[in-house]
Scaffold this motif. Structure first.
Motif, mmCIF file in Angstrom:
data_model
loop_
_atom_site.group_PDB
_atom_site.id
_atom_site.type_symbol
_atom_site.label_atom_id
_atom_site.label_comp_id
_atom_site.label_asym_id
_atom_site.label_seq_id
_atom_site.Cartn_x
_atom_site.Cartn_y
_atom_site.Cartn_z
ATOM 1 N N ALA A 80 3.866 26.373 -59.469
ATOM 2 C CA ALA A 80 4.411 25.216 -60.166
ATOM 3 C C ALA A 80 5.267 25.662 -61.343
ATOM 4 C CB ALA A 80 3.275 24.315 -60.647
ATOM 5 N N GLY A 81 6.430 25.057 -61.457
ATOM 6 C CA GLY A 81 7.329 25.351 -62.563
ATOM 7 C C GLY A 81 8.147 26.611 -62.406
ATOM 8 N N ARG A 82 8.093 27.278 -61.242
ATOM 9 C CA ARG A 82 8.844 28.509 -61.020
ATOM 10 C C ARG A 82 9.816 28.317 -59.863
ATOM 11 N NH1 ARG A 82 4.753 33.347 -60.196
ATOM 12 N NH2 ARG A 82 6.750 34.474 -60.241
ATOM 13 N N PRO A 83 10.994 28.935 -59.898
ATOM 14 C CA PRO A 83 11.877 28.913 -58.732
ATOM 15 C C PRO A 83 11.204 29.638 -57.554
ATOM 16 C CG PRO A 83 13.077 29.561 -60.705
ATOM 17 C CD PRO A 83 11.628 29.570 -61.068
ATOM 18 N N VAL A 84 11.324 29.062 -56.377
ATOM 19 C CA VAL A 84 10.604 29.569 -55.214
ATOM 20 C C VAL A 84 11.606 29.952 -54.131
ATOM 21 C CG1 VAL A 84 8.887 29.045 -53.436
ATOM 22 C CG2 VAL A 84 8.607 28.132 -55.746
ATOM 23 N N ALA A 85 11.418 31.171 -53.573
ATOM 24 C CA ALA A 85 12.212 31.609 -52.427
ATOM 25 C C ALA A 85 11.628 30.972 -51.171
ATOM 26 C CB ALA A 85 12.194 33.134 -52.324
ATOM 27 N N THR A 86 12.368 30.043 -50.595
ATOM 28 C CA THR A 86 11.825 29.251 -49.486
ATOM 29 C C THR A 86 12.304 29.710 -48.120
ATOM 30 O OG1 THR A 86 13.643 27.671 -49.758
ATOM 31 C CG2 THR A 86 11.606 27.226 -50.955
ATOM 32 N N PHE A 87 13.398 30.462 -48.069
ATOM 33 C CA PHE A 87 13.899 30.811 -46.739
ATOM 34 C C PHE A 87 14.716 32.091 -46.794
ATOM 35 C CE2 PHE A 87 16.958 30.498 -43.200
ATOM 36 C CZ PHE A 87 16.070 30.403 -42.155
ATOM 37 N N PRO A 88 14.125 33.264 -46.481
ATOM 38 C CA PRO A 88 14.926 34.477 -46.290
ATOM 39 C C PRO A 88 15.448 34.516 -44.851
ATOM 40 C CG PRO A 88 12.606 35.022 -46.168
ATOM 41 C CD PRO A 88 12.683 33.542 -46.445
ATOM 42 N N GLY A 89 16.692 35.001 -44.666
ATOM 43 C CA GLY A 89 17.253 34.989 -43.319
ATOM 44 C C GLY A 89 18.279 36.094 -43.104
ATOM 45 N N PHE A 90 18.751 36.181 -41.853
ATOM 46 C CA PHE A 90 19.735 37.178 -41.425
ATOM 47 C C PHE A 90 20.620 36.542 -40.372
ATOM 48 C CE2 PHE A 90 21.494 41.230 -40.262
ATOM 49 C CZ PHE A 90 21.680 41.152 -38.905
ATOM 50 N N ARG A 91 21.920 36.936 -40.377
ATOM 51 C CA ARG A 91 22.842 36.438 -39.359
ATOM 52 C C ARG A 91 23.962 37.443 -39.168
ATOM 53 N NH1 ARG A 91 26.771 31.681 -41.385
ATOM 54 N NH2 ARG A 91 27.640 32.300 -39.373
ATOM 55 N N MET A 92 24.510 37.442 -37.948
ATOM 56 C CA MET A 92 25.694 38.239 -37.631
ATOM 57 C C MET A 92 26.926 37.396 -37.932
ATOM 58 S SD MET A 92 24.581 41.190 -36.656
ATOM 59 C CE MET A 92 26.144 41.853 -36.041
ATOM 60 N N LEU A 93 27.945 38.031 -38.493
ATOM 61 C CA LEU A 93 29.176 37.338 -38.863
ATOM 62 C C LEU A 93 30.192 37.444 -37.734
ATOM 63 C CD1 LEU A 93 29.469 38.536 -42.573
ATOM 64 C CD2 LEU A 93 28.477 36.417 -41.683
ATOM 65 N N PRO A 94 31.106 36.466 -37.626
ATOM 66 C CA PRO A 94 32.081 36.493 -36.513
ATOM 67 C C PRO A 94 32.970 37.728 -36.519
ATOM 68 C CG PRO A 94 32.015 34.326 -37.539
ATOM 69 C CD PRO A 94 31.209 35.225 -38.409
ATOM 70 N N ALA A 95 33.265 38.283 -37.701
ATOM 71 C CA ALA A 95 34.148 39.445 -37.767
ATOM 72 C C ALA A 95 33.449 40.740 -37.398
ATOM 73 C CB ALA A 95 34.754 39.565 -39.163
ATOM 74 N N GLY A 96 32.165 40.717 -37.107
ATOM 75 C CA GLY A 96 31.425 41.905 -36.714
ATOM 76 C C GLY A 96 30.465 42.410 -37.763
ATOM 77 N N GLY A 97 30.542 41.881 -38.972
ATOM 78 C CA GLY A 97 29.615 42.286 -40.016
ATOM 79 C C GLY A 97 28.297 41.521 -39.900
ATOM 80 N N SER A 98 27.453 41.668 -40.913
ATOM 81 C CA SER A 98 26.153 40.995 -40.926
ATOM 82 C C SER A 98 25.842 40.551 -42.352
ATOM 83 C CB SER A 98 25.049 41.918 -40.400
ATOM 84 O OG SER A 98 25.018 43.127 -41.140
#
Length: 225
Positions: A80-98
């Motif tokens: 309570a009262g703290r910023p919370v990391a709710t969703f870590p994620g990963f994705r590939m980018l269209p140009a070939g990066g990530s």
């Protein structure tokens, strides 16, 4: 003819002694009557046996108390009262990066980057994470230098640890949102190392080992491959 007087006296004495003996025998042979229980009188009860209060053998032991597990409400109160990391994620980018990213709800936090051999660490100062978001995120099966991402508590701060196949340059930026912020870490295109192709000499030897079959009576100059 009358019997003699002394004979009559003997018979009368014998009969007189026989009757008391018969009464005595009948009295001893008859069982004595049992006393009937008085109506309304209950049978006596045995006193209750009390167990000793000491901890000796045979004494009843108090049940052990189980360790109390932290409740879900307590975990929510710690966030309570703290910023919370709710969703870590990963994705590939269209140009070939990530891209590796994490969403922060409840406010904006400062970010500090640190580099080590085969690892990047981004410290989110004052942030926290729920338990289900602390599990490792494995990305080694993608064409990316990132092999794993994990959120790790560091006291009152939170680290986003990125494991790499090899040291490579990455760029990060912070995007503000209505709920808080998003941290994005972008990586360039990456081609995983592949096994070296077999040498040309080995390929030639394999081609020379091909068998040639001929049909009976066929032309010897025209092999069937």
């Amino acid at each position: 003819m009358r019997p003699p007087r002394h004979l009559a006296l003997s018979l009368s004495l014998a009969l007189g002694l026989a009757s008391p003996l018969a009464l005595a025998q009948s009295a001893t042979a008859r069982p004595a009557p049992k006393e009937a229980a008085a109506p309304g009188k209950a049978a006596p009860q045995r006193p209750a046996v009390t167990q000793p209060s000491g901890g000796g053998a045979g004494a009843p032991q108090a049940p052990r108390k189980r360790a109390r597990k932290p409740k879900k409400k307590e975990a929510q109160q710690s966030l309570a009262g703290r910023p919370v990391a709710t969703f870590p994620g990963f994705r590939m980018l269209p140009a070939g990066g990530s891209r590796v990213f994490v969403q922060i709800h409840g406010g904006k936090v400062d970010v500090a980057e640190s580099k080590a051999a085969g690892r990047l660490v981004y410290r989110l100062k004052g942030a926290a994470a729920i338990q289900t978001n602390r599990f490792p995120l494995v990305t080694s099966f993608f064409a990316t230098p990132v092999t794993q991402v994990q959120l790790v508590d560091q006291g009152n701060d939170l680290d986003m640890v990125i494991d790499l196949r090899s040291q490579i340059d990455a760029t990060y930026r912070v995007i503000e949102t209505d709920q808080g912020m998003v941290l994005q870490v972008d990586f360039p295109s990456f081609v995983p190392e592949q096994r070296a192709a077999p040498p040309a000499e080995a390929a030639r030897k394999r081609s020379d080992r091909r068998t040639i079959s001929r049909e009976p009576g066929g032309d010897e100059d025209s092999p069937d491959l």
